[in-house]
Motif scaffolding. Sequence first.
Motif, short mmCIF file in Angstrom:
data_model
loop_
_atom_site.label_atom_id
_atom_site.label_comp_id
_atom_site.label_asym_id
_atom_site.label_seq_id
_atom_site.Cartn_x
_atom_site.Cartn_y
_atom_site.Cartn_z
N SER A 135 0.86 -1.19 0.00
CA SER A 135 0.00 0.00 0.00
C SER A 135 0.89 1.23 0.00
N GLY A 169 -1.72 7.95 -7.12
CA GLY A 169 -2.79 6.99 -6.89
C GLY A 169 -4.18 7.57 -7.07
N ASP A 172 -3.51 3.55 -1.77
CA ASP A 172 -3.91 2.54 -2.75
C ASP A 172 -3.04 1.30 -2.64
N TRP A 227 -0.65 -1.19 -4.64
CA TRP A 227 0.25 -1.16 -5.79
C TRP A 227 0.91 -2.53 -5.89
N ASN A 251 -0.18 0.83 -10.07
CA ASN A 251 -1.39 0.95 -9.28
C ASN A 251 -2.39 -0.08 -9.79
N THR A 253 -9.06 0.62 -10.48
CA THR A 253 -10.40 0.25 -10.05
C THR A 253 -10.71 -1.14 -10.58
N ASN A 306 -8.88 -0.19 -6.05
CA ASN A 306 -8.61 1.08 -5.40
C ASN A 306 -9.77 2.05 -5.61
N ASP A 356 -9.15 4.75 1.31
CA ASP A 356 -7.88 4.13 1.68
C ASP A 356 -7.96 2.62 1.56
N GLU A 357 -7.11 2.04 0.74
CA GLU A 357 -6.94 0.59 0.64
C GLU A 357 -5.57 0.27 1.22
N SER A 379 -10.34 -1.77 3.22
CA SER A 379 -10.73 -0.54 2.56
C SER A 379 -11.76 0.18 3.40
#
Length: 170
Positions: free
Chosen positions: A114, A120, A125, A127, A143, A146, A149, A153-154, A169
């Motif tokens: 993360s 991001g 996010d 990665w 990244n 979607t 992410n 916050d993930e 998340s």
Amino acid sequence: DSIVYTYTGDGFEDLYETYYNFEQNSWSPISKMQGGINSTYNDGTFSFDQRTQTAYFMQCNGVSGAEKNCNIYTSTYNANDAVWAKPVPFQYFTTEYSSRHPAITLDGLILYFSSNNPAGLGGTDIWMCRRDSVNGKWSAPTNLGTPINTKGDEMFPYVNDNSGLYFSSN
């Protein structure tokens, strides 16, 4: 006299280990990991690649304790001496933002983590970097985009096999 982490009022985190004895159905006593793997400041989120005997883990506050960010470090395990080598920053180390919570796949070819990298989609996010199976070099971080992410916050990616990625998340 122990150093106190002003954020929590407690000491800094270190990495510890224990082993499960199946015959005795019990855990060995907990001990701090030996060698140079632990720093004076915050160490955590440990992920291990058995094939290369390499650990990927998060270290926060830098060598001096003055850094505001966390980053990923690596350390190799020397089984003959049962100690960890002095950590080195992961290839894509930066003090501009945090990269943390590394999770390596069983085949050792994908490292998830993360980051609050400003490139991001949200605050933090997930990665990934891919390791070339021939030359061993890591690709630049990518990244995951979607729908993984979001604008939120993930964090805390986890893999236990090569078929699933788990994370939190908000």
